[in-house]
Design a protein around this motif. Sequence first.
Motif, short mmCIF file in Angstrom:
data_model
loop_
_atom_site.label_atom_id
_atom_site.label_comp_id
_atom_site.label_asym_id
_atom_site.label_seq_id
_atom_site.Cartn_x
_atom_site.Cartn_y
_atom_site.Cartn_z
N GLY A 163 -5.26 1.01 -6.46
CA GLY A 163 -5.82 0.02 -5.54
C GLY A 163 -7.12 0.50 -4.92
O GLY A 163 -8.16 -0.15 -5.01
N THR A 208 1.58 0.88 -11.82
CA THR A 208 0.71 -0.21 -11.36
C THR A 208 -0.77 0.13 -11.54
O THR A 208 -1.15 1.29 -11.60
CB THR A 208 0.97 -0.53 -9.87
N GLU A 240 5.53 3.73 -6.99
CA GLU A 240 5.89 5.16 -7.02
C GLU A 240 6.08 5.67 -8.44
O GLU A 240 5.94 6.86 -8.69
CB GLU A 240 7.19 5.39 -6.24
N ASN A 252 0.84 -1.20 0.00
CA ASN A 252 0.00 0.00 0.00
C ASN A 252 0.87 1.24 0.00
O ASN A 252 2.02 1.19 0.43
CB ASN A 252 -0.90 0.01 1.25
N TYR A 281 -15.29 3.22 3.74
CA TYR A 281 -15.63 4.40 4.55
C TYR A 281 -15.71 5.66 3.70
O TYR A 281 -16.52 6.56 3.97
CB TYR A 281 -14.70 4.56 5.76
N ARG A 293 4.16 5.01 -10.84
CA ARG A 293 2.81 5.07 -11.44
C ARG A 293 2.63 4.01 -12.51
O ARG A 293 1.87 4.18 -13.46
CB ARG A 293 2.55 6.47 -12.01
N TYR A 313 5.20 5.90 2.49
CA TYR A 313 5.34 7.01 3.45
C TYR A 313 6.14 6.56 4.67
O TYR A 313 6.92 7.33 5.24
CB TYR A 313 3.97 7.51 3.93
N TYR A 359 -7.33 12.36 1.12
CA TYR A 359 -7.04 11.15 1.92
C TYR A 359 -5.68 10.53 1.61
O TYR A 359 -5.38 9.44 2.10
CB TYR A 359 -8.18 10.13 1.79
N GLY A 417 -4.57 -1.36 -9.73
CA GLY A 417 -5.15 -2.24 -8.73
C GLY A 417 -4.16 -2.60 -7.64
O GLY A 417 -3.31 -1.80 -7.25
N ASP A 473 0.27 17.93 -5.71
CA ASP A 473 0.16 18.32 -7.13
C ASP A 473 -1.26 18.68 -7.56
O ASP A 473 -1.44 19.36 -8.57
CB ASP A 473 0.65 17.19 -8.04
N ALA A 483 -8.46 9.11 8.01
CA ALA A 483 -7.54 7.97 8.05
C ALA A 483 -8.33 6.71 8.43
O ALA A 483 -9.23 6.77 9.28
CB ALA A 483 -6.44 8.21 9.08
N ALA A 519 0.24 10.98 -2.52
CA ALA A 519 1.15 10.25 -3.41
C ALA A 519 2.18 11.18 -4.05
O ALA A 519 3.31 10.76 -4.34
CB ALA A 519 0.35 9.51 -4.48
N THR A 556 -10.97 1.08 3.11
CA THR A 556 -10.81 2.53 2.85
C THR A 556 -11.89 3.00 1.89
O THR A 556 -12.59 3.99 2.15
CB THR A 556 -9.42 2.82 2.28
P1 NDP Z 1 -2.53 3.51 -5.90
O1 NDP Z 1 -2.66 2.13 -6.42
O2 NDP Z 1 -3.69 4.43 -6.09
O3 NDP Z 1 -1.23 4.13 -6.53
C1 NDP Z 1 -1.00 5.49 -6.52
C2 NDP Z 1 -1.51 6.16 -7.82
O4 NDP Z 1 -1.53 7.56 -7.59
C3 NDP Z 1 -0.61 5.98 -8.99
O5 NDP Z 1 -0.83 4.77 -9.71
C4 NDP Z 1 -0.94 7.19 -9.83
O6 NDP Z 1 -2.07 6.95 -10.68
C5 NDP Z 1 -1.36 8.24 -8.79
N1 NDP Z 1 -0.35 9.29 -8.67
C6 NDP Z 1 -0.53 10.57 -9.00
N2 NDP Z 1 0.56 11.28 -8.77
C7 NDP Z 1 1.49 10.44 -8.28
C8 NDP Z 1 2.83 10.60 -7.89
N3 NDP Z 1 3.45 11.80 -7.93
N4 NDP Z 1 3.50 9.52 -7.45
C9 NDP Z 1 2.90 8.32 -7.41
N5 NDP Z 1 1.61 8.11 -7.78
C10 NDP Z 1 0.91 9.18 -8.22
O7 NDP Z 1 -2.15 3.43 -4.34
P2 NDP Z 1 -3.05 2.97 -3.12
O8 NDP Z 1 -4.37 2.48 -3.61
O9 NDP Z 1 -2.24 2.12 -2.22
O10 NDP Z 1 -3.27 4.32 -2.35
C11 NDP Z 1 -3.91 5.40 -2.99
C12 NDP Z 1 -3.85 6.61 -2.11
O11 NDP Z 1 -4.77 6.44 -1.04
C13 NDP Z 1 -2.50 6.92 -1.48
O12 NDP Z 1 -2.32 8.31 -1.50
C14 NDP Z 1 -2.69 6.42 -0.07
O13 NDP Z 1 -1.87 7.09 0.82
C15 NDP Z 1 -4.13 6.73 0.17
N6 NDP Z 1 -4.75 5.95 1.21
C16 NDP Z 1 -5.28 6.61 2.28
C17 NDP Z 1 -5.93 5.95 3.26
C18 NDP Z 1 -6.59 6.70 4.33
O14 NDP Z 1 -7.35 6.12 5.13
N7 NDP Z 1 -6.38 8.00 4.44
C19 NDP Z 1 -5.99 4.48 3.28
C20 NDP Z 1 -5.49 3.87 2.06
C21 NDP Z 1 -4.86 4.60 1.09
P3 NDP Z 1 -2.10 7.69 -12.13
O15 NDP Z 1 -0.86 7.25 -12.84
O16 NDP Z 1 -3.34 7.21 -12.77
O17 NDP Z 1 -2.11 9.17 -11.83
#
Ligand code: NDP
Length: 322
Positions: A149, A314, A310, A40, A127, A312, A45, A235, A316, A217, A262, A238, A124
Motif C-alpha cells: 500500500g 496483497t 499478514e 492498514n 512525508y 503477504r 499491530y 517506519y 496495494g 528481518d 510516525a 511487518a 505516509t
Molecule cells: P503493505 O501493503 O506494504 O503490506 C506489507 C508488506 O510487507 C507485505 O505485502 C510484504 O511484501 C512485506 N513483508 C515483508 N515481510 C513481511 C512479513 N514478515 N509479514 C508481512 N508482510 C511482510 O502494508 P501497508 O502499506 O499497510 O504498510 C506498510 C508498512 O508501513 C507497515 O510496516 C506499516 O506499519 C508501515 N507504516 C508506517 C507508517 C508510519 O508513519 N510509520 C504509516 C503507514 C504504514 P513482500 O511480499 O513484497 O515482501
Amino acid sequence: MHAIRVEQYGGSEQLLYKEVPNPTPKANEAVVKLHAIGVNFIDVYHRTGLYPLPLPFTLGQEGAGIVEEVGAEVQEVKVGDRVAFTGALGAYAEYHTVQAEKLVKLPDALSFEEGAAAMLQGMTAHYLAFAIRPLAKGDTALVHAAAGGVGLILIQLLKRLDVRVIGLVSTDEKATLAKSVGADEVIVTSKTDFEAETKTLTSGKGVQIVFDSVGKDTWEKSLNTLAVRGMMVSYGNASGAIPPFSPLVLSQKGSLFLTRPALHNYTATREELLMRATDIFRWIQSGELKLHIGHRFALKDARLAHDALEGRKTTGKILLLP
Ligand code: NDP
C-alpha cells in the motif's frame, strides 16, 4: 450498527463482527456513515497488541463516507459533506465518530474508495518522500515492500523528485507491479540477496536512503546497503519489532542517520494534514498518482483481509466495505 471489535489481543480470529450501539458525537466530533474503510498494517499491530490499546476496542484508523450528524462546536464540516479521515480509532464499523479536525473534504471527482485508499498510505508516502531529508536526482532510494500500500505510492512520489528507486518485493508478480508505477530496478527477495544486489546496482557505493517497513528481518541488511552518511528510515515492523541496538553501529557502518517516524507527527497540525491530503487528492485527480486498490472485502470478513495482509498475499490497498 455492526463493527469489528477486539476483546483480546491475538490472531485474526480475535476480529469479532458484533452489533454495537450507534455512536453519538461529542461537541467536537462528527458522525460519518462509512462507505469504504481502509485496512492498514497498523491494524495488525493493534490487534496483536504490539501497539497496545485499552481493551475492548473497535479496530481501524481510516475511512471515507458522508457526515450524518455534527457536534455543537464543529466548524470544519457539515451534514451531507463527503469526507475522508485517518488516525481515528474505530473505523471498522458502519458509523464512526471522528474528531472534526481530522476530517478532510473529499473532492467530488474522487470516490469513497479512493478517499479511503489515499489518506493513511498516501500521506505516509508524502512525508517519507518530501519531509525526512531533501532528495533529488542523483540519489538512490531502496524501497521495501514496494508493491504494498505505502510502497506503490512512495515509488511514484520519489519519481516526482527524479530519485532512482530500487524496489524490494517477494514475487515476480509484485515486481511487475512495482515496475509499472516507476521503480527503476526491482529485486525479488525470495530469489536474490538484496544487500549484495543493491551493492552491485550502485557500483559498491550503496544507496542514500532506505525506506524499511519490514523491521526485524531486514534491519541489518538494510543498514549494510546504505552509502556513507546515508539515512535509514525505519517506519514499520511487518516482520516484528527491531531488537535494541547500539548507536555505535551507525558510526561503524558509515556515520549513518536513523529515524523512526510516525504519520501523526507529520500531520501534527490541521494545516499540515490538509497540505498533505490536498497534494495527494490533487495528484490522483490529475492522473499523476495512480492508486492501486488490490482487494475488497465485506466488513464482516475483516479477518480474511488480515490473513491476506499478514500472509503477504496483497498488493496495494485493501478496503473493507460496510
Ligand atoms: P503493505 O501493503 O506494504 O503490506 C506489507 C508488506 O510487507 C507485505 O505485502 C510484504 O511484501 C512485506 N513483508 C515483508 N515481510 C513481511 C512479513 N514478515 N509479514 C508481512 N508482510 C511482510 O502494508 P501497508 O502499506 O499497510 O504498510 C506498510 C508498512 O508501513 C507497515 O510496516 C506499516 O506499519 C508501515 N507504516 C508506517 C507508517 C508510519 O508513519 N510509520 C504509516 C503507514 C504504514 P513482500 O511480499 O513484497 O515482501
